[in-house]
Motif scaffolding. Structure first.
Motif, PDB file in Angstrom:
ATOM      1  N   HIS A  49      31.280  48.389 -34.912  1.00 59.83           N
ATOM      2  CA  HIS A  49      29.822  48.413 -35.003  1.00 59.83           C
ATOM      3  C   HIS A  49      29.260  49.836 -34.988  1.00 59.83           C
ATOM      4  O   HIS A  49      28.135  50.049 -34.533  1.00 59.83           O
ATOM      5  N   GLU A  50      30.028  50.784 -35.502  1.00 58.22           N
ATOM      6  CA  GLU A  50      29.549  52.167 -35.564  1.00 58.22           C
ATOM      7  C   GLU A  50      29.704  52.742 -36.965  1.00 58.22           C
ATOM      8  O   GLU A  50      30.650  52.413 -37.687  1.00 58.22           O
ATOM      9  N   ILE A  51      28.760  53.610 -37.304  1.00 59.10           N
ATOM     10  CA  ILE A  51      28.823  54.420 -38.520  1.00 59.10           C
ATOM     11  C   ILE A  51      29.013  55.855 -38.077  1.00 59.10           C
ATOM     12  O   ILE A  51      28.285  56.338 -37.194  1.00 59.10           O
ATOM     13  N   ARG A  52      29.972  56.541 -38.649  1.00 60.14           N
ATOM     14  CA  ARG A  52      30.254  57.920 -38.248  1.00 60.14           C
ATOM     15  C   ARG A  52      30.148  58.874 -39.435  1.00 60.14           C
ATOM     16  O   ARG A  52      30.699  58.608 -40.503  1.00 60.14           O
ATOM     17  N   PHE A  53      29.439  59.970 -39.210  1.00 59.26           N
ATOM     18  CA  PHE A  53      29.382  61.080 -40.168  1.00 59.26           C
ATOM     19  C   PHE A  53      30.424  62.111 -39.752  1.00 59.26           C
ATOM     20  O   PHE A  53      30.554  62.420 -38.567  1.00 59.26           O
ATOM     21  N   TRP A  54      31.139  62.652 -40.743  1.00 63.07           N
ATOM     22  CA  TRP A  54      32.221  63.586 -40.450  1.00 63.07           C
ATOM     23  C   TRP A  54      32.035  64.919 -41.166  1.00 63.07           C
ATOM     24  O   TRP A  54      31.558  64.959 -42.300  1.00 63.07           O
ATOM     25  N   GLU A  55      32.428  65.985 -40.479  1.00 64.98           N
ATOM     26  CA  GLU A  55      32.595  67.265 -41.156  1.00 64.98           C
ATOM     27  C   GLU A  55      33.942  67.178 -41.864  1.00 64.98           C
ATOM     28  O   GLU A  55      34.999  67.119 -41.214  1.00 64.98           O
ATOM     29  N   ALA A  56      33.898  67.136 -43.181  1.00 69.15           N
ATOM     30  CA  ALA A  56      35.080  66.756 -43.961  1.00 69.15           C
ATOM     31  C   ALA A  56      36.307  67.615 -43.671  1.00 69.15           C
ATOM     32  O   ALA A  56      37.422  67.110 -43.550  1.00 69.15           O
TER      33      ALA A  56
END
Length: 327
Positions: free
Chosen positions: A28-35
């Motif tokens: 139930h999480e959305i994560r943004f990543w530093e690629a």
């Protein structure tokens, strides 16, 4: 298991915030990543809403659309970390299985297990612009590069083309009878369509846009990509490769010749469980994948090696989105 790290150096443009990489999970999480660092820069909790099924980034990199159970949540990508959804689209009665943006970001399309395909107007307060009854659970939908057509595949084994101007289904294909068609991908230039079914078989059609004496979809080849469940397939932006993801824990990369011959180029190995989704970089040089082993990976296409692994999800990572092109 140790992760192989490629010796490839990221181009300068990949090191800044112009690269948007997002994953969604059953946690139930959305994560943004530093690629390139692998650091999670923002987490969006979706605990009240349910599992995150699919993600899409708008062409201008301003919005993230998340298919979370039966609803679509729209998030401002540049918003503060704690910011919630800027809009919520409601109307589906079943799990949303696919989501994609119009090329100018004016609308987006969703497909659902409820058997409908819906078009949502991002500029309208009412949002729901159009509804198509597919009569069977929809597994995938793509927007044609001409922006005037949609192509979908479903649990009944059908592939359908929908004309947006006429508001009707104009073509229907059933390449494997009633075997469910799991995923479809359309070439960026509209030249060909590839579809994969749940038995791991892929079908390829050349799309005829000009000659009225020829069928719109000309079958050119079919091949067995995996011996287990195929979850997703995707043509690279330069239409030189096809990536296929499977329950067999691998991602296979197929090279495409000018006459549409598909040759197995390499097998990306490293995930420990089902691979659910993938996304190419704009230059087709990298591929991101999401897996039931709770991780996402960034692969270098040239070497077939893992460049970075993204750890943090507590359950299966089932969807990913990458936008590193011009906004």
């Amino acid at each position: 298991m140790p992760v192989q790290t490629s010796t490839a150096k990221p181009p300068p443009a990949r090191a800044d915030m112009s690269v948007i990489l997002v994953t969604g999970s059953y946690d139930h999480e959305i994560r943004f990543w530093e690629a390139w660092s692998g650091i999670c820069s923002r987490t969006i909790p979706a605990a009240e809403s349910g599992q995150v099924n699919r993600l899409a980034i708008s062409p201008d990199k301003r919005l993230l659309a998340a298919a979370i159970h039966k609803k679509v949540y729209i998030y401002e990508i540049a918003a503060a970390t704690s910011a919630g959804a800027s809009a919520i689209f409601e109307g589906h009665n079943g799990n949303i299985t696919s989501i994609c943006f119009h090329s100018e970001g004016k609308w987006l399309v969703t497909g659902s297990e409820d058997g409908t395909i819906k078009i949502w107007d991002l500029r309208s307060n009412t949002h729901l612009h159009r509804n198509y009854d597919n009569e069977a659970p929809v597994n995938d939908v793509v927007v044609h590069p001409n922006q005037g057509e949609l192509i979908s595949c479903d649990q009944a084994g059908r592939i359908k083309q929908w004309d947006l101007s006429e508001n009707i289904c104009t073509h229907e294909l059933t390449p494997a009878g009633d075997t469910p068609m799991r995923s479809i991908s359309l070439a960026s230039d509209g030249s060909c369509l590839v579809a994969g079914n749940v038995k791991g078989k892929c079908y390829v059609w050349k799309i005829n846009e000009e000659r009225s004496d020829l069928p719109r979809f000309q079958a050119v080849t079919k091949f067995q990509a995996h011996n287990k469940y195929l979850t997703r397939l995707l043509l690279s932006p330069d239409v030189k490769y096809l990536a296929t993801c499977s329950a067999d824990t691998t991602v296979k990369i197929w090279s495409i010749s000018p006459n549409y011959e598909f040759k197995l180029e390499k097998i990306l190995q490293g995930h420990q469980r089902w691979v659910w989704d993938c996304a190419f970089s704009a230059d087709s040089a990298y591929l991101v994948t999401a897996s039931s082993d709770h991780t996402a990976r960034l692969w270098e296409m040239a070497s077939g090696e893992t460049v970075r692994q993204y750890n943090g999800h507590q359950k299966a990572a089932v969807c990913c989105a990458l936008h590193d092109g011009a906004g």
